[in-house]
Design an enzyme around this catalytic site. Structure first.
Site, PDB file in Angstrom:
ATOM      1  CG  ASP A  59      -2.125  -0.902   1.055  1.00 32.35           C
ATOM      2  OD1 ASP A  59      -2.868  -0.697   0.084  1.00 32.35           O
ATOM      3  OD2 ASP A  59      -2.327  -1.813   1.879  1.00 32.35           O
ATOM      4  CD  GLU A  64      -4.790  11.448   2.579  1.00 36.61           C
ATOM      5  OE1 GLU A  64      -5.170  12.605   2.411  1.00 36.61           O
ATOM      6  OE2 GLU A  64      -5.512  10.457   2.342  1.00 36.61           O
ATOM      7  CG  ASP A  65      -3.525   6.377   4.529  1.00 33.47           C
ATOM      8  OD1 ASP A  65      -4.363   7.221   4.911  1.00 33.47           O
ATOM      9  OD2 ASP A  65      -3.739   5.563   3.619  1.00 33.47           O
ATOM     10  NE  ARG A  84      -0.864   1.729   4.102  1.00 33.85           N
ATOM     11  CZ  ARG A  84      -1.427   2.836   3.648  1.00 33.85           C
ATOM     12  NH1 ARG A  84      -2.726   3.015   3.818  1.00 33.85           N
ATOM     13  NH2 ARG A  84      -0.729   3.755   3.022  1.00 33.85           N
ATOM     14  NE  ARG A 129      -6.954   0.135   7.937  1.00 34.47           N
ATOM     15  CZ  ARG A 129      -6.552   0.222   6.684  1.00 34.47           C
ATOM     16  NH1 ARG A 129      -5.738   1.168   6.308  1.00 34.47           N
ATOM     17  NH2 ARG A 129      -6.987  -0.657   5.800  1.00 34.47           N
ATOM     18  CG  HIS A 159      -8.833   6.547   5.666  1.00 36.84           C
ATOM     19  ND1 HIS A 159      -8.177   5.987   4.598  1.00 36.84           N
ATOM     20  CD2 HIS A 159      -8.180   6.097   6.776  1.00 36.84           C
ATOM     21  CE1 HIS A 159      -7.179   5.232   5.034  1.00 36.84           C
ATOM     22  NE2 HIS A 159      -7.159   5.275   6.344  1.00 36.84           N
ATOM     23  CB  CYS A 246      -4.868   7.974  -0.358  1.00 39.44           C
ATOM     24  SG  CYS A 246      -6.218   7.649  -1.378  1.00 39.44           S
TER      25      CYS A 246
HETATM   26  C1  CIR Z   1      -5.524   0.604   2.818  1.00 41.58           C
HETATM   27  O1  CIR Z   1      -6.498  -0.085   3.073  1.00 41.58           O
HETATM   28  O2  CIR Z   1      -4.788   1.058   3.698  1.00 41.58           O
HETATM   29  C2  CIR Z   1      -5.216   0.901   1.366  1.00 41.58           C
HETATM   30  N1  CIR Z   1      -5.551  -0.246   0.577  1.00 41.58           N
HETATM   31  C3  CIR Z   1      -5.984   2.112   0.877  1.00 41.58           C
HETATM   32  C4  CIR Z   1      -5.605   3.365   1.603  1.00 41.58           C
HETATM   33  C5  CIR Z   1      -6.287   4.572   1.072  1.00 41.58           C
HETATM   34  N2  CIR Z   1      -5.861   5.706   1.779  1.00 41.58           N
HETATM   35  C6  CIR Z   1      -6.586   6.803   1.941  1.00 41.58           C
HETATM   36  O3  CIR Z   1      -7.712   6.869   1.502  1.00 41.58           O
HETATM   37  N3  CIR Z   1      -6.043   7.785   2.624  1.00 41.58           N
END
Ligand code: CIR
Length: 252
Positions: A59, A64-65, A84, A129, A159, A246
């Site tokens: 991922d 962004e995360d 992650r 999360r 999110h 993201c």
């Molecule tokens: C996840 O589930 O962490 C990733 N497959 C997708 C993350 C998307 N991030 C976001 O919208 N900020």
């Protein structure tokens, strides 16, 4: 404005999924769509710097995360999905060139996708999360700089920023089905078209908006409100439950 992005890992087909059924992701198509995304950011005046990824970060593209970047500091997160957590160190190193960096520490978890900053207002989403300890650490990190933080609980999406993003300092694009609008008082709100629930996640720079071409009715609403909209195809990243914010960290 610098936009940090991250290469799509060759293991993206092993990405985390929460609300989306697994479908095969075409890696070359995904990478081409990601380039188009970077080009759209460049057309908004951003200088794109792409970090490398590797096989241990399915991922990683969803950079962004891993951090929340404010003018005064960057908060490197502790992502809620354990798979992650190895993504954050390289992002911390990259951000340290631009800002003082602080980190979310255990037991806190926080995904950047759960944090929406609008001017001096921070909205933090409690989600699968992001936990209360993570939100509390964020509140303490930003308070000295005069930011007020509200925590909210979006429902039905991954999110907070799946449900709401900022179009400018006054206006939010919202899916009212995923977030109680009462929590957003004080801001003008534009709702997505009801047939396009995933359309609330857009990247906006100086009143110009990058939006997914999959949501034409919401794009029309944005244009009717006076926003210039660049539509791009992000079908493959959507299969990884990713949207537009993201895939970058904007550093002004
Ligand atoms: C996840 O589930 O962490 C990733 N497959 C997708 C993350 C998307 N991030 C976001 O919208 N900020």
């Amino acid at each position: 404005m610098i936009a940090l992005t991250r290469e799509i890992s060759s293991t993206i087909n092993r990405c985390e999924l929460t609300h989306v059924r697994r479908q095969p992701i075409d890696l070359p198509v995904a990478r081409e769509q990601h380039r188009q995304y970077e080009r759209a950011l460049e057309s908004l005046g951003c200088a794109v710097r792409r970090l490398p990824s590797d096989d241990t970060m399915p991922d990683g593209v969803f950079i962004e995360d891993t951090a929340v970047v404010l003018p005064e500091l960057a908060i490197v997160t502790r992502p809620g999905a354990e798979s992650r957590r190895r993504e954050v160190d390289a992002v911390a190193d990259a951000l340290a060139q631009f800002r003082p960096v602080t980190r979310v520490e255990p037991p806190g978890t926080l995904d950047g996708g759960d944090v929406l900053v609008v001017g001096r207002h921070v909205f933090a989403g409690r989600s699968s999360r992001t936990n209360d300890a993570g939100i509390e650490q964020m509140r303490l990190a930003v308070a000295p700089y005069g930011y007020a933080l509200d925590s909210l609980s979006p429902l039905g999406c991954l999110h907070l920023k799946s449900a709401v993003t900022a179009l400018d300092e006054r206006t939010l694009l919202v899916n009212p089905g995923w977030i109680s609008e009462g929590a957003l008082t004080g801001f003008e709100r534009l709702a997505v078209d009801p047939s396009e629930p995933g359309a609330a996640n857009v990247v906006s720079v100086d009143g110009r908006v990058v939006a997914a071409a999959a949501f034409p009715l919401t794009c029309r609403r944005l244009r009717d409100r006076g926003f210039e909209v660049i539509e791009i195809e992000v079908t493959e990243l959507a299969k990884a439950e990713g949207a537009l914010t993201c895939c970058s960290l904007l550093v002004s």
